[in-house]
Design a protein around this motif. Structure first.
Motif, PDB file in Angstrom:
ATOM      1  N   GLU A  47       0.819  -1.211   0.000  1.00  0.00           N
ATOM      2  CA  GLU A  47       0.000   0.000   0.000  1.00  0.00           C
ATOM      3  C   GLU A  47       0.857   1.267   0.000  1.00  0.00           C
ATOM      4  O   GLU A  47       0.537   2.245  -0.667  1.00  0.00           O
ATOM      5  CB  GLU A  47      -0.950   0.004   1.199  1.00  0.00           C
ATOM      6  CG  GLU A  47      -1.987  -1.090   1.174  1.00  0.00           C
ATOM      7  CD  GLU A  47      -3.010  -0.901   0.081  1.00  0.00           C
ATOM      8  OE1 GLU A  47      -3.301   0.245  -0.304  1.00  0.00           O
ATOM      9  OE2 GLU A  47      -3.519  -1.927  -0.411  1.00  0.00           O
ATOM     10  N   ALA A  48       1.960   1.250   0.748  1.00  0.00           N
ATOM     11  CA  ALA A  48       2.846   2.418   0.790  1.00  0.00           C
ATOM     12  C   ALA A  48       3.522   2.634  -0.562  1.00  0.00           C
ATOM     13  O   ALA A  48       3.723   3.780  -0.983  1.00  0.00           O
ATOM     14  CB  ALA A  48       3.893   2.248   1.883  1.00  0.00           C
ATOM     15  N   GLU A  51       0.937   4.251  -2.771  1.00  0.00           N
ATOM     16  CA  GLU A  51       0.774   5.649  -2.336  1.00  0.00           C
ATOM     17  C   GLU A  51       1.941   6.510  -2.798  1.00  0.00           C
ATOM     18  O   GLU A  51       1.764   7.634  -3.261  1.00  0.00           O
ATOM     19  CB  GLU A  51       0.638   5.709  -0.817  1.00  0.00           C
ATOM     20  CG  GLU A  51       0.523   7.098  -0.243  1.00  0.00           C
ATOM     21  CD  GLU A  51      -0.750   7.816  -0.645  1.00  0.00           C
ATOM     22  OE1 GLU A  51      -0.702   9.057  -0.788  1.00  0.00           O
ATOM     23  OE2 GLU A  51      -1.780   7.154  -0.820  1.00  0.00           O
ATOM     24  N   ALA A  52       3.155   5.981  -2.695  1.00  0.00           N
ATOM     25  CA  ALA A  52       4.333   6.739  -3.104  1.00  0.00           C
ATOM     26  C   ALA A  52       4.322   6.998  -4.608  1.00  0.00           C
ATOM     27  O   ALA A  52       4.648   8.106  -5.055  1.00  0.00           O
ATOM     28  CB  ALA A  52       5.601   5.985  -2.714  1.00  0.00           C
ATOM     29  N   GLN A  54       1.673   7.141  -6.573  1.00  0.00           N
ATOM     30  CA  GLN A  54       0.606   8.092  -6.865  1.00  0.00           C
ATOM     31  C   GLN A  54       0.982   9.507  -6.442  1.00  0.00           C
ATOM     32  O   GLN A  54       0.535  10.476  -7.043  1.00  0.00           O
ATOM     33  CB  GLN A  54      -0.687   7.676  -6.176  1.00  0.00           C
ATOM     34  CG  GLN A  54      -1.327   6.452  -6.786  1.00  0.00           C
ATOM     35  CD  GLN A  54      -2.556   5.998  -6.026  1.00  0.00           C
ATOM     36  OE1 GLN A  54      -2.825   6.454  -4.909  1.00  0.00           O
ATOM     37  NE2 GLN A  54      -3.307   5.080  -6.622  1.00  0.00           N
ATOM     38  N   GLY A  55       1.810   9.614  -5.416  1.00  0.00           N
ATOM     39  CA  GLY A  55       2.251  10.914  -4.934  1.00  0.00           C
ATOM     40  C   GLY A  55       3.456  11.463  -5.684  1.00  0.00           C
ATOM     41  O   GLY A  55       3.959  12.539  -5.360  1.00  0.00           O
ATOM     42  N   SER A  64       4.598   8.273   3.066  1.00  0.00           N
ATOM     43  CA  SER A  64       3.693   7.344   2.385  1.00  0.00           C
ATOM     44  C   SER A  64       3.290   6.189   3.309  1.00  0.00           C
ATOM     45  O   SER A  64       2.157   5.713   3.252  1.00  0.00           O
ATOM     46  CB  SER A  64       4.325   6.813   1.102  1.00  0.00           C
ATOM     47  OG  SER A  64       5.548   6.172   1.347  1.00  0.00           O
ATOM     48  N   LYS A  67       0.642   7.500   5.759  1.00  0.00           N
ATOM     49  CA  LYS A  67      -0.665   7.707   5.143  1.00  0.00           C
ATOM     50  C   LYS A  67      -1.489   6.420   5.078  1.00  0.00           C
ATOM     51  O   LYS A  67      -2.713   6.469   5.157  1.00  0.00           O
ATOM     52  CB  LYS A  67      -0.505   8.267   3.733  1.00  0.00           C
ATOM     53  CG  LYS A  67      -0.241   9.741   3.682  1.00  0.00           C
ATOM     54  CD  LYS A  67      -0.204  10.207   2.249  1.00  0.00           C
ATOM     55  CE  LYS A  67      -1.136  11.365   2.069  1.00  0.00           C
ATOM     56  NZ  LYS A  67      -1.118  11.890   0.704  1.00  0.00           N
ATOM     57  N   VAL A  68      -0.839   5.278   4.910  1.00  0.00           N
ATOM     58  CA  VAL A  68      -1.572   4.020   4.737  1.00  0.00           C
ATOM     59  C   VAL A  68      -1.620   3.159   5.997  1.00  0.00           C
ATOM     60  O   VAL A  68      -2.299   2.135   6.010  1.00  0.00           O
ATOM     61  CB  VAL A  68      -0.979   3.197   3.565  1.00  0.00           C
ATOM     62  CG1 VAL A  68      -1.095   3.952   2.273  1.00  0.00           C
ATOM     63  CG2 VAL A  68       0.443   2.784   3.838  1.00  0.00           C
ATOM     64  N   LYS A  71      -5.249   2.601   7.554  1.00  0.00           N
ATOM     65  CA  LYS A  71      -6.087   1.746   6.717  1.00  0.00           C
ATOM     66  C   LYS A  71      -5.637   0.284   6.795  1.00  0.00           C
ATOM     67  O   LYS A  71      -6.453  -0.629   6.906  1.00  0.00           O
ATOM     68  CB  LYS A  71      -6.030   2.233   5.261  1.00  0.00           C
ATOM     69  CG  LYS A  71      -6.912   1.441   4.321  1.00  0.00           C
ATOM     70  CD  LYS A  71      -6.925   2.037   2.934  1.00  0.00           C
ATOM     71  CE  LYS A  71      -5.697   1.585   2.191  1.00  0.00           C
ATOM     72  NZ  LYS A  71      -5.736   1.911   0.772  1.00  0.00           N
ATOM     73  N   THR A  72      -4.322   0.074   6.793  1.00  0.00           N
ATOM     74  CA  THR A  72      -3.793  -1.294   6.843  1.00  0.00           C
ATOM     75  C   THR A  72      -4.059  -1.913   8.209  1.00  0.00           C
ATOM     76  O   THR A  72      -4.405  -3.091   8.298  1.00  0.00           O
ATOM     77  CB  THR A  72      -2.295  -1.294   6.527  1.00  0.00           C
ATOM     78  OG1 THR A  72      -2.065  -0.638   5.286  1.00  0.00           O
ATOM     79  CG2 THR A  72      -1.760  -2.692   6.434  1.00  0.00           C
TER      80      THR A  72
END
Length: 78
Positions: A47-48, A51-52, A54-55, A64, A67-68, A71-72
């Motif tokens: 997930e990180a 996220e990285a 996408q960022g 990153s 941020k996740v 949720k995880t």
């Protein structure tokens, strides 16, 4: 295993988990905890990484991962 390293005391881990949860635990509970931890870390890094990317970051950073994390963790809450 690297030379000089000792295995952790499995009985102690069982006692700690039993005292913390207040439930009876199987004799292989330490293995199950380790496997669950590894699955959590694998999912967190996956997930990180997403996220990285996408960022627009070049690699996985603490930002990153932070941020996740929530949720995880919610996925692995029993």
């Amino acid at each position: 295993m690297a030379p000089g390293q000792k295995l952790y005391p499995r009985a102690t881990v069982r006692k700690v988990v039993k005292a913390h949860s207040g439930c009876n635990v199987s004799k292989n509970v330490d293995v199950m905890i380790f496997l669950d931890y590894m699955l959590f870390m694998q999912d967190l890094m996956k997930e990180a990484t997403i996220e990285a990317k996408q960022g627009g970051e070049r690699g996985v950073t603490a930002r990153s991962i932070n941020k996740v994390t929530k949720k995880t963790l919610s996925k692995f809450k029993g």
